[in-house]
Design an enzyme around this catalytic site. Structure first.
Site, PDB file in Angstrom:
ATOM      1  N   LYS A  79      64.127  10.195  32.259  1.00 57.15           N
ATOM      2  CA  LYS A  79      62.692  10.332  32.924  1.00 57.15           C
ATOM      3  C   LYS A  79      62.560   9.550  34.267  1.00 57.15           C
ATOM      4  CE  LYS A  79      58.634  11.729  30.779  1.00 57.15           C
ATOM      5  NZ  LYS A  79      58.580  12.847  30.140  1.00 57.15           N
ATOM      6  N   GLY A 179      42.172  14.936  23.037  1.00 55.05           N
ATOM      7  CA  GLY A 179      42.686  15.253  24.307  1.00 55.05           C
ATOM      8  C   GLY A 179      42.719  16.718  24.482  1.00 55.05           C
ATOM      9  N   GLY A 181      43.313  18.365  27.360  1.00 54.81           N
ATOM     10  CA  GLY A 181      44.330  18.647  28.541  1.00 54.81           C
ATOM     11  C   GLY A 181      44.931  19.854  28.284  1.00 54.81           C
ATOM     12  N   ASN A 182      46.073  20.244  28.883  1.00 55.18           N
ATOM     13  CA  ASN A 182      46.707  21.274  29.026  1.00 55.18           C
ATOM     14  C   ASN A 182      47.354  21.816  27.595  1.00 55.18           C
ATOM     15  OD1 ASN A 182      46.757  21.722  31.767  1.00 55.18           O
ATOM     16  ND2 ASN A 182      48.133  20.198  32.284  1.00 55.18           N
ATOM     17  N   VAL A 183      47.985  20.585  26.864  1.00 57.31           N
ATOM     18  CA  VAL A 183      48.484  21.041  25.606  1.00 57.31           C
ATOM     19  C   VAL A 183      47.386  21.116  24.586  1.00 57.31           C
ATOM     20  CG1 VAL A 183      50.163  20.175  23.767  1.00 57.31           C
ATOM     21  CG2 VAL A 183      50.653  19.912  26.077  1.00 57.31           C
TER      22      VAL A 183
END
Ligand code: NAD
Length: 352
Positions: A79, A179, A181-183
């Site tokens: 990472k 959340g 968001g994208n996912v």
């Protein structure tokens, strides 16, 4: 302090990157390359200090090793974290400098987009290195991995429901998604289509309003989602959300979501088990995006990716069954699966 860092017990290599002209300060952590080159996204975040950035890089890279190992990918875990605010400090020259740093590692680390970086940023990084995946479709990449991550989480939820109640569909299940968001958004879409009902939260009010309008979701304040009376809690925002403060407040039977490092500490997995809450280990069920971007290296094959992502459900089911049979937390069973594959690969290598 790096060598004494509690999270630096088994990393192969940690690289500190500085490029003053480009304004780049970054850390690349290569956790383990037993199974292959270390793949993991490049996160950009305004960390409070270097210690926080290092901790994130060390924890996230280890998670990538286990994710690849548990899902049968021939990849290691790594990472990168860039210290800075993606909204105000991200520039093409900073990204290119990051690409040069990745290139210097000669393929031992492969980068991709992550929190605070995008598919378009991966294209900037590509100007300085070949070792980047998650590229735009126009550059031969697979684009945004988030829908595939959401699909993998969806398969994971279905497997958890099958294990818990013997149900063969998510219809009628009540899921709290933290959340959007994208996912999280794509997951809501899949759940809505499958006939689940939704409770949602996000710190961005506009996203919540859109989910209420699109999915007839019930909205709750960010802090209230932990105590929502639902069948499944799906954390799809930040890490460490399963902590001393929250695990006793949960009113669900299953926790299964996309966020990385959901357990603040391993012992929170034991607390969930003692409360009869089934936890789907995050590094197993959020592997869909990794499976997709990894496929760029051998030429993207949609069928192969779909099979790999559906396999997340089968892998999770096997982990849940073995945890139950051996009376151990599901996280421990998942780690053992990953560590066994790593140990077998090391043993095979030693024989060569
Ligand atoms: P994102 O940044 O697109 O979405 C995160 C959402 O969470 C945002 O809408 C944000 O406003 C919201 N949020 C932040 N703090 C919150 C809080 N306290 N309560 C409620 N909502 C909050 O990120 P993403 O790409 O959707 O990823 C979500 C999580 O899944 C992250 O932890 C990421 O590391 C993990 N993950 C993502 C992928 C992927 O393919 N994108 C793959 C594996 C793991």
């Amino acid at each position: 302090t790096v060598f004494l860092h509690e999270a630096f017990c088994d990393h192969e290599q940690v690289v500190f990157v500085s490029d003053e002209a480009a304004g780049l300060k970054a850390i690349i952590a290569i956790h383990d390359t037993t199974l292959g080159p270390a793949l993991g996204g490049c996160r950009m975040y305004p960390y409070a200090d270097e210690e926080a950035a290092l901790r994130d890089a060390l924890r996230l890279s280890r998670g990538m090793t286990y994710k690849a190992a548990a899902c049968g990918l021939d990849l290691g875990g790594g990472k990168a974290v860039i210290i800075g605010d993606p909204l105000s400090q991200k520039t093409p020259s900073l990204l290119e400098a990051m690409g040069r740093a990745v290139e210097r590692l000669a393929g031992r680390y492969i980068t991709a987009e992550d929190v605070g970086t995008t598919v378009a940023d991966a294209a900037e990084i590509r100007k300085a290195t070949r070792h980047v995946v998650g590229l735009p479709v126009a550059l031969g990449g697979t684009g945004d991995p988030s829908p595939t991550t959401a699909l993998g989480v969806f398969h994971g939820l279905a497997a958890a429901v099958r294990h818990r109640w013997g149900a063969d569909s998510l219809a009628g299940q009540h899921v709290a998604v933290q959340g959007l968001g994208n996912v999280g958004w794509h997951l809501c879409q899949l759940l809505h289509e499958a006939g689940a009902s939704l409770t949602v939260s996000d710190v961005q009010a506009s996203r919540v309003a859109k989910a209420v309008a699109t999915f007839a979701a019930r909205a709750v304040a960010p802090e209230s989602i932990y105590a929502a009376e639902v069948d499944i809690f799906a954390p799809c925002a930040m890490g460490a959300v399963l902590n001393d403060d929250t695990v006793t407040r949960l009113r669900c039977a299953i926790v299964a979501g996309a966020a990385n490092n959901q357990l603040a500490h391993e012992e929170h997995g034991e607390v969930l088990r003692s409360r009869s809450i089934l936890y789907a280990p995050d590094f197993v069920i959020n592997a869909g995006g990794m499976i997709r971007v990894a496929s760029e290296r051998d030429g993207y094959d949609q069928d192969l990716v779909d099979r790999g992502v559906a396999g997340i459900g089968h892998t999770l089911l096997a982990i849940l069954q073995s945890a139950e049979a051996e009376d151990v937390p599901t996280q421990a069973a998942a780690l053992r699966l990953a560590q066994t594959r790593l140990a077998q690969a090391r043993a095979a290598r030693a024989l060569r």
